[in-house]
Design a protein around this motif. Structure first.
Motif, PDB file in Angstrom:
ATOM      1  N   ARG A   1       0.681  -1.148  -0.069  1.00  0.00           N
ATOM      2  CA  ARG A   1      -0.063  -0.097  -0.078  1.00  0.00           C
ATOM      3  C   ARG A   1       0.844   1.294  -0.012  1.00  0.00           C
ATOM      4  O   ARG A   1       0.109   2.348  -0.243  1.00  0.00           O
ATOM      5  CB  ARG A   1      -0.725  -0.133   1.204  1.00  0.00           C
ATOM      6  CG  ARG A   1      -0.256  -0.017   2.467  1.00  0.00           C
ATOM      7  CD  ARG A   1      -0.993   0.133   3.773  1.00  0.00           C
ATOM      8  NE  ARG A   1      -0.552   0.001   5.050  1.00  0.00           N
ATOM      9  CZ  ARG A   1      -1.201   0.220   6.091  1.00  0.00           C
ATOM     10  NH1 ARG A   1      -2.501   0.412   6.030  1.00  0.00           N
ATOM     11  NH2 ARG A   1      -0.628   0.279   7.223  1.00  0.00           N
ATOM     12  N   THR A   2       2.037   1.197   0.391  1.00  0.00           N
ATOM     13  CA  THR A   2       3.136   2.262   0.317  1.00  0.00           C
ATOM     14  C   THR A   2       3.938   2.401  -1.000  1.00  0.00           C
ATOM     15  O   THR A   2       4.575   3.258  -1.096  1.00  0.00           O
ATOM     16  CB  THR A   2       4.113   2.160   1.507  1.00  0.00           C
ATOM     17  OG1 THR A   2       4.885   1.128   1.603  1.00  0.00           O
ATOM     18  CG2 THR A   2       3.149   2.504   2.927  1.00  0.00           C
ATOM     19  N   GLY A   3       3.583   1.575  -1.790  1.00  0.00           N
ATOM     20  CA  GLY A   3       4.137   1.669  -3.296  1.00  0.00           C
ATOM     21  C   GLY A   3       5.678   0.705  -3.345  1.00  0.00           C
ATOM     22  O   GLY A   3       6.560   0.921  -4.421  1.00  0.00           O
ATOM     23  N   ASN A   4       5.803  -0.136  -2.301  1.00  0.00           N
ATOM     24  CA  ASN A   4       7.157  -0.865  -2.221  1.00  0.00           C
ATOM     25  C   ASN A   4       6.639  -2.106  -2.939  1.00  0.00           C
ATOM     26  O   ASN A   4       5.400  -2.535  -3.332  1.00  0.00           O
ATOM     27  CB  ASN A   4       7.720  -1.031  -0.838  1.00  0.00           C
ATOM     28  CG  ASN A   4       8.254   0.168  -0.217  1.00  0.00           C
ATOM     29  OD1 ASN A   4       8.649   1.033  -0.993  1.00  0.00           O
ATOM     30  ND2 ASN A   4       8.067   0.196   1.102  1.00  0.00           N
ATOM     31  N   ILE A   5       7.730  -2.900  -3.367  1.00  0.00           N
ATOM     32  CA  ILE A   5       7.552  -4.201  -4.335  1.00  0.00           C
ATOM     33  C   ILE A   5       7.803  -5.351  -3.214  1.00  0.00           C
ATOM     34  O   ILE A   5       9.173  -5.379  -2.805  1.00  0.00           O
ATOM     35  CB  ILE A   5       8.530  -4.117  -5.384  1.00  0.00           C
ATOM     36  CG1 ILE A   5       8.083  -2.824  -6.270  1.00  0.00           C
ATOM     37  CG2 ILE A   5       8.411  -5.473  -6.109  1.00  0.00           C
ATOM     38  CD1 ILE A   5       9.350  -2.487  -7.217  1.00  0.00           C
TER      39      ILE A   5
END
Length: 388
Positions: free
Chosen positions: A281-285
């Motif tokens: 949800r924070t844009g990390n992979i």
């Protein structure tokens, strides 16, 4: 005792600070990536205008905002005749009559059921994925769920039958769709409310598919590498994982590589066989790597947020499918240990939320639907669990 307490509190403070700083850095880097992409789009527009190619300019024109179209129209009019003044006279009686008869539409409110990971999962259904046209028994790799016209639609990749399949219930009747992609598909990710992208490693392709909920092939994107895992980062960028070399690439929607993430180089490879991806949800992979038997969390710039590679009872033997929930929790399947593990957003083990005792054998892809359901790919089909 005071010193010990002080050290403990300082350690907790550092952990919380590192977590929040990491999230802020990820947000900043995600924003920087968006700015970079907008700059590339602006350069593309300039190049198109300078090329004087009528078709290219027309296609670019279609993507412009409505304000630009109006500006062009006004310019044309001014060339022909000078406009001195524009006036608008409001007919209140006509407006009132029109408003009385105006039907704007209906409002449907869809409440998202958050998956309660503290509850005991209950098997609700097993979707039989063998359909007409299959040559062999289904061998599922990945799964995602879309809500298309208020219809829950389960979309899976079937390696044995070289196809993408969708399953849904409409007008109280079960339905399905089958789309052949020529070669074995692997990973799948949702692009928007009714589109998915699927990797086809053998032919170095990524196909985009519209879900109506029946499946329609939209495009075939040629890539330079054999990609397996895939996840959508932004509306215009994807992340895809390669085995040779082991890396995660950030791709544009035409398949060109914007950035290649190879954490650990040159001293050591953290990634060895990364085959499943998802976006937090924070844009990390999140990367599930069964070669190094670990889960790795990367920022879009390639920084390692955490690595989950424990020993003992919580060890991973053959990690496969991975997903992140709306609350930040992580679910990862272990194909050989017949488990679905629950990790915190920071990569800490919570529990084995599903085991072979729950009917989960050789699980692969996993995802969470918006109605409080968990979907797991198994040799028996897609297992649907509720945790309410």
């Amino acid at each position: 005792m005071i010193k010990v307490k002080e050290q403990k509190l300082l350690a907790e403070l550092k952990e919380m600070s590192d977590k929040h700083i990491g999230e802020l850095k990820a947000d900043i880097k995600s924003g920087e990536m968006s700015v970079q992409m907008y700059q590339q789009q602006a350069e593309l527009i300039d190049q198109t205008l300078q090329s004087e190619c009528d078709m290219g300019v027309y296609e670019m024109y279609q993507g412009c905002e409505a304000g630009d179209v109006e500006a062009v129209g006004v310019a044309d009019v001014k060339e022909k005749r000078q406009i001195a003044r524009i006036m608008f006279r409001q007919d209140t009686d006509k407006l009132s009559r029109a408003l009385d008869d105006l039907q704007l539409g209906e409002i449907d409110v869809l409440y998202e059921d958050v998956l309660d990971l503290k509850a005991t999962p209950v098997l609700q259904d097993t979707i039989n994925v063998r359909v007409a046209g299959d040559t062999y028994g289904a061998n599922l790799f990945d799964v995602t769920v879309l809500v298309v016209n208020d219809t829950d639609t389960v979309v899976v990749t079937d390696d044995n039958n070289n196809s993408v399949k969708s399953f849904y219930t409409r007008n109280k009747q079960p339905g399905h769709s089958r789309l052949s992609v020529g070669d074995p598909p692997w990973g799948i990710t949702m692009l928007n409310d009714n589109q998915v992208a699927v990797t086809v490693p053998d032919t170095r392709e990524i196909v985009t598919v519209q879900v109506n909920p029946d499946l329609v092939l939209l495009s075939t994107i040629k890539t330079s590498k054999h990609y397996y895992g895939i996840t959508s980062l932004t509306p215009s960028t994807l992340a895809a994982s390669s085995i040779s070399p082991p890396c995660v690439d950030i791709l544009g929607m035409t398949g060109h590589v914007l950035k290649s993430l190879c954490p650990g180089q040159p001293s050591r490879y953290i990634l060895k066989i990364p085959t499943f991806l998802c976006t937090t949800r924070t844009g990390n992979i999140l990367v599930s790597d069964w070669g190094s038997t670990c889960v790795v969390c990367l920022t879009p710039e390639g920084d390692v947020v955490f690595t989950y590679s424990p020993t003992g009872d919580t060890t991973l033997k053959y990690p496969h499918g991975i997903t992140s929930t709306s609350t930040g929790d992580i679910l990862v399947t272990d194909h050989h240990l017949h488990r679905v593990l629950h990790l915190t957003e920071s990569g800490q083990f919570v529990r084995n939320i599903l085991t072979s005792l729950d009917g989960v054998q050789y699980p692969r892809g996993v995802c969470v639907g918006g109605r409080g359901r968990m979907y797991v790919c198994t040799p028996d089909g897609v297992k649907v669990f509720t945790c309410k």
